[in-house]
Write a protein that holds these residues in place. Structure first.
Motif, PDB file in Angstrom:
ATOM      1  N   ARG A  65      -1.742  -2.397  -9.207  1.00  0.00           N
ATOM      2  CA  ARG A  65      -2.028  -1.368  -8.203  1.00  0.00           C
ATOM      3  C   ARG A  65      -3.003  -0.323  -8.742  1.00  0.00           C
ATOM      4  NH1 ARG A  65      -3.254  -0.977  -3.230  1.00  0.00           N
ATOM      5  NH2 ARG A  65      -2.306   0.722  -2.010  1.00  0.00           N
ATOM      6  N   ALA A  66      -2.907  -0.036 -10.026  1.00  0.00           N
ATOM      7  CA  ALA A  66      -3.835   0.930 -10.624  1.00  0.00           C
ATOM      8  C   ALA A  66      -5.278   0.453 -10.464  1.00  0.00           C
ATOM      9  CB  ALA A  66      -3.508   1.134 -12.096  1.00  0.00           C
ATOM     10  N   LYS A  67      -5.514  -0.812 -10.717  1.00  0.00           N
ATOM     11  CA  LYS A  67      -6.866  -1.368 -10.581  1.00  0.00           C
ATOM     12  C   LYS A  67      -7.325  -1.336  -9.127  1.00  0.00           C
ATOM     13  CE  LYS A  67      -6.304  -4.425 -14.579  1.00  0.00           C
ATOM     14  NZ  LYS A  67      -6.153  -5.837 -15.035  1.00  0.00           N
ATOM     15  N   GLU A  68      -6.390  -1.656  -8.221  1.00  0.00           N
ATOM     16  CA  GLU A  68      -6.741  -1.679  -6.798  1.00  0.00           C
ATOM     17  C   GLU A  68      -7.144  -0.296  -6.294  1.00  0.00           C
ATOM     18  OE1 GLU A  68      -3.713  -5.338  -5.489  1.00  0.00           O
ATOM     19  OE2 GLU A  68      -3.167  -3.247  -5.087  1.00  0.00           O
ATOM     20  N   VAL A  69      -6.356   0.711  -6.639  1.00  0.00           N
ATOM     21  CA  VAL A  69      -6.629   2.045  -6.089  1.00  0.00           C
ATOM     22  C   VAL A  69      -7.825   2.698  -6.766  1.00  0.00           C
ATOM     23  CG1 VAL A  69      -4.237   2.331  -5.365  1.00  0.00           C
ATOM     24  CG2 VAL A  69      -4.965   3.287  -7.566  1.00  0.00           C
ATOM     25  N   ARG A  70      -8.071   2.352  -8.013  1.00  0.00           N
ATOM     26  CA  ARG A  70      -9.288   2.824  -8.663  1.00  0.00           C
ATOM     27  C   ARG A  70     -10.508   2.287  -7.922  1.00  0.00           C
ATOM     28  NH1 ARG A  70     -12.045   6.671 -11.510  1.00  0.00           N
ATOM     29  NH2 ARG A  70     -13.530   5.713 -12.952  1.00  0.00           N
ATOM     30  N   ALA A  71     -10.442   1.014  -7.495  1.00  0.00           N
ATOM     31  CA  ALA A  71     -11.535   0.414  -6.727  1.00  0.00           C
ATOM     32  C   ALA A  71     -11.711   1.102  -5.375  1.00  0.00           C
ATOM     33  CB  ALA A  71     -11.283  -1.075  -6.535  1.00  0.00           C
TER      34      ALA A  71
ATOM     35  N   GLY B  48       0.919   5.494  -4.341  1.00  0.00           N
ATOM     36  CA  GLY B  48       0.369   4.158  -4.509  1.00  0.00           C
ATOM     37  C   GLY B  48       0.963   3.142  -3.564  1.00  0.00           C
ATOM     38  N   THR B  49       2.132   3.447  -3.005  1.00  0.00           N
ATOM     39  CA  THR B  49       2.756   2.534  -2.039  1.00  0.00           C
ATOM     40  C   THR B  49       2.179   2.704  -0.634  1.00  0.00           C
ATOM     41  OG1 THR B  49       4.528   4.168  -1.855  1.00  0.00           O
ATOM     42  CG2 THR B  49       4.944   2.275  -3.259  1.00  0.00           C
ATOM     43  N   ALA B  50       1.307   3.680  -0.442  1.00  0.00           N
ATOM     44  CA  ALA B  50       0.669   3.878   0.866  1.00  0.00           C
ATOM     45  C   ALA B  50      -0.303   2.741   1.149  1.00  0.00           C
ATOM     46  CB  ALA B  50      -0.056   5.212   0.895  1.00  0.00           C
ATOM     47  N   ASP B  51      -0.630   2.587   2.405  1.00  0.00           N
ATOM     48  CA  ASP B  51      -1.611   1.591   2.811  1.00  0.00           C
ATOM     49  C   ASP B  51      -2.976   1.924   2.201  1.00  0.00           C
ATOM     50  OD1 ASP B  51      -1.950  -0.739   4.899  1.00  0.00           O
ATOM     51  OD2 ASP B  51      -3.709   0.544   5.154  1.00  0.00           O
TER      52      ASP B  51
ATOM     53  N   VAL C 178      -3.884   8.900  -7.374  1.00  0.00           N
ATOM     54  CA  VAL C 178      -2.897   8.015  -6.759  1.00  0.00           C
ATOM     55  C   VAL C 178      -1.686   7.925  -7.680  1.00  0.00           C
ATOM     56  CG1 VAL C 178      -2.385   5.704  -5.925  1.00  0.00           C
ATOM     57  CG2 VAL C 178      -4.606   6.749  -5.436  1.00  0.00           C
ATOM     58  N   ASP C 179      -0.553   8.355  -7.151  1.00  0.00           N
ATOM     59  CA  ASP C 179       0.713   8.437  -7.887  1.00  0.00           C
ATOM     60  C   ASP C 179       1.452   7.108  -7.745  1.00  0.00           C
ATOM     61  OD1 ASP C 179       3.309   8.970  -8.791  1.00  0.00           O
ATOM     62  OD2 ASP C 179       3.371  10.970  -7.916  1.00  0.00           O
ATOM     63  N   LEU C 180       1.706   6.463  -8.876  1.00  0.00           N
ATOM     64  CA  LEU C 180       2.317   5.131  -8.866  1.00  0.00           C
ATOM     65  C   LEU C 180       3.835   5.166  -9.000  1.00  0.00           C
ATOM     66  CD1 LEU C 180      -0.339   3.165 -10.938  1.00  0.00           C
ATOM     67  CD2 LEU C 180      -0.184   3.477  -8.468  1.00  0.00           C
TER      68      LEU C 180
END
Length: 207
Positions: A119-125, A85-88, A108-110
């Motif tokens: 971040r969970a919401k962002e990567v789900r999008a 999850g810390t990746a770009d 995505v591993d947080l």
């Protein structure tokens, strides 16, 4: 809720032996990062060939070259692979692009992300199949660690999520109540005197 076994052993032979013992009780077989680094992605192929009916999860922990690393994992037989999850965002989007091409999924591993909910919401999008609320082995070893932070973040984020980090018979009901789609058990299974029994007890606790 699905049950995922995280195999953090270091040889393909040991991984195949453990998977053979617990496969009937689990939905997802994860090949841990140390195992993939020690044995190579051929371990993913070997597990998928041995258990074609199971979801095979390659814990790549990709941080860069998302599309390329995801493509490599999927070609090796993985159904799911991880990006940190810390990746770009572009790295996650690249992995998702490869996943769509192979009809596979990206988790995505947080681990190490301070604001897991946002971040969970962002990567789900961005197209993540689900996010992993994850506390690593080093974090779990710290005094006073418990699952509450991961569970509350998962419940608050309102996106599909898994929980990894100290899942065992005593805690798996809490994981289920928090709304997790997947409970990830590593040491609770592979360190048990009887891994098959440990996996069965976790499965029974979910049921």
């Amino acid at each position: 809720m699905k049950l995922q076994v995280a195999i953090d052993l270091l040889t393909t032979e040991d991984a195949l032996e453990l998977a053979g013992k617990v496969a009937e009780y689990v939905d997802i077989i994860e090949l841990g990062t140390p195992l993939i680094k020690a044995a190579g992605l051929s371990v993913v192929t070997a597990i998928k060939e041995a258990h074609p009916d199971k979801i095979v999860f390659a814990d790549m922990k990709t941080m860069d070259a998302g599309e390329l690393e995801a493509d490599i994992a999927f070609k090796a037989g993985a159904d799911l692979m991880t990006v940190l999850g810390t990746a770009d965002d572009s790295t996650i989007a690249g992995a998702v692009k490869a996943a769509k091409a192979h009809n596979k999924g990206v988790v995505v591993d947080l681990i190490g992300v301070a604001d897991k909910v946002t971040r969970a919401k962002e990567v789900r999008a961005l197209g993540a199949t689900f996010v992993e609320m994850h506390a690593g082995l080093d974090e779990q070893a710290k005094p006073g660690f418990d699952l509450k932070g991961l569970l509350s973040a998962g419940a608050e984020a309102r996106v599909p999520f898994s929980v990894a980090g100290g899942v065992k018979v005593a805690t798996i009901k809490d994981v289920q109540k928090a709304g997790a789609e997947v409970a990830v058990a590593g040491g609770a299974i592979y360190s048990a005197a009887d891994p098959a029994l440990a996996a069965k007890e976790l499965r029974d606790a979910i049921a």
